[in-house]
Design a protein around this motif. Sequence first.
Motif, PDB file in Angstrom:
ATOM      1  N   ASN A 115       1.296  -1.024  -0.266  1.00 49.22           N
ATOM      2  CA  ASN A 115      -0.425  -0.048  -0.199  1.00 49.22           C
ATOM      3  C   ASN A 115       0.990   0.894  -0.192  1.00 49.22           C
ATOM      4  O   ASN A 115       0.401   2.069  -0.421  1.00 49.22           O
ATOM      5  CB  ASN A 115      -0.923   0.173   1.325  1.00 49.22           C
TER       6      ASN A 115
ATOM      7  N   ASN B  81      -9.231   1.848  -0.268  1.00 52.20           N
ATOM      8  CA  ASN B  81      -7.576   0.717  -0.202  1.00 52.20           C
ATOM      9  C   ASN B  81      -7.128   2.352   0.258  1.00 52.20           C
ATOM     10  O   ASN B  81      -7.150   3.564  -0.277  1.00 52.20           O
ATOM     11  CB  ASN B  81      -7.070   0.368  -1.402  1.00 52.20           C
ATOM     12  N   LEU B  82      -6.005   2.002   1.245  1.00 56.24           N
ATOM     13  CA  LEU B  82      -5.294   3.493   1.662  1.00 56.24           C
ATOM     14  C   LEU B  82      -4.397   4.601  -0.068  1.00 56.24           C
ATOM     15  O   LEU B  82      -4.608   5.288   0.293  1.00 56.24           O
ATOM     16  CB  LEU B  82      -3.693   2.985   2.615  1.00 56.24           C
TER      17      LEU B  82
ATOM     18  N   GLU C 101      -5.260   0.959   8.046  1.00 56.91           N
ATOM     19  CA  GLU C 101      -5.858   0.665   6.973  1.00 56.91           C
ATOM     20  C   GLU C 101      -7.021   0.148   8.136  1.00 56.91           C
ATOM     21  O   GLU C 101      -7.616   0.057   7.291  1.00 56.91           O
ATOM     22  CB  GLU C 101      -5.205  -0.395   6.219  1.00 56.91           C
TER      23      GLU C 101
END
Length: 249
Positions: A17, A146-147, A118
């Motif tokens: 991420n 999602n990040l 997250e």
Amino acid sequence: MLENLAVVLFRPKFPENVGSAARACLNMGVTNLILVDPYNFDMDKARPLATAHAKHVLENATIVETLPEALEGFTSVYGTTARTGGWRKGIMTPSTLSDVVNDRLRSGGKVAIVFGPEDKGLTNEETSLCSGLMTIPTSREGTSLNLAQAVVVVLYECFKKSLDKPFEADGPPQERPTTVQEQEALFSNLQESLLAIDFLKDDNPDYWMLPVRRFFSKINLRRNEFNLLMGVCRQIQWFVRTYGPDKKK
């Protein structure tokens, strides 16, 4: 102008991420990435997601132990949150946040946008260090982003506001508008073609052409479009001359 804007990832759990977030930063013109106490950070796992293009953003990221340390030197700090209500009031959207960020940056400030872990996001204690909070509106069926998705959404709005003029995609130069004379030539050719296929009544074709003229008056007809329609008319007239009902089979 976004050189004074930083993305702060607070305790990110997955190096992949982080790599994707670095790529999102580069896409939107932000190169200042700060990682706060990342969990099991592995550059080899993060680098492929950053791609070769954003490799330098990832490798030059600042890594610190605490959030106060990460925010040192910034004049404005904005936290992201999926939780609203309670004492978390006056929460901005990415669009309204971008107005504030743009104002701060243009006045010479340094701005940080903080994204939490997250799995649970920023706590009340962590958001208390922020000048304001922002949330990304989503469907109720899926409120978790999602990040890297969150990073790109927020930075996209900031990037748009940072432009001195609206973004326009590169493309061929636009053709000039048609002149009145060209439009009259087109109407004459259209009338001849529509008469040839019995679309217009031949007792008073000028009258029956009025709706066609009104239709084209709504269009800012360009020269390339004029050429296209003139070609269609030529083809119709050729077809009628060659295969019309008065031709013997």
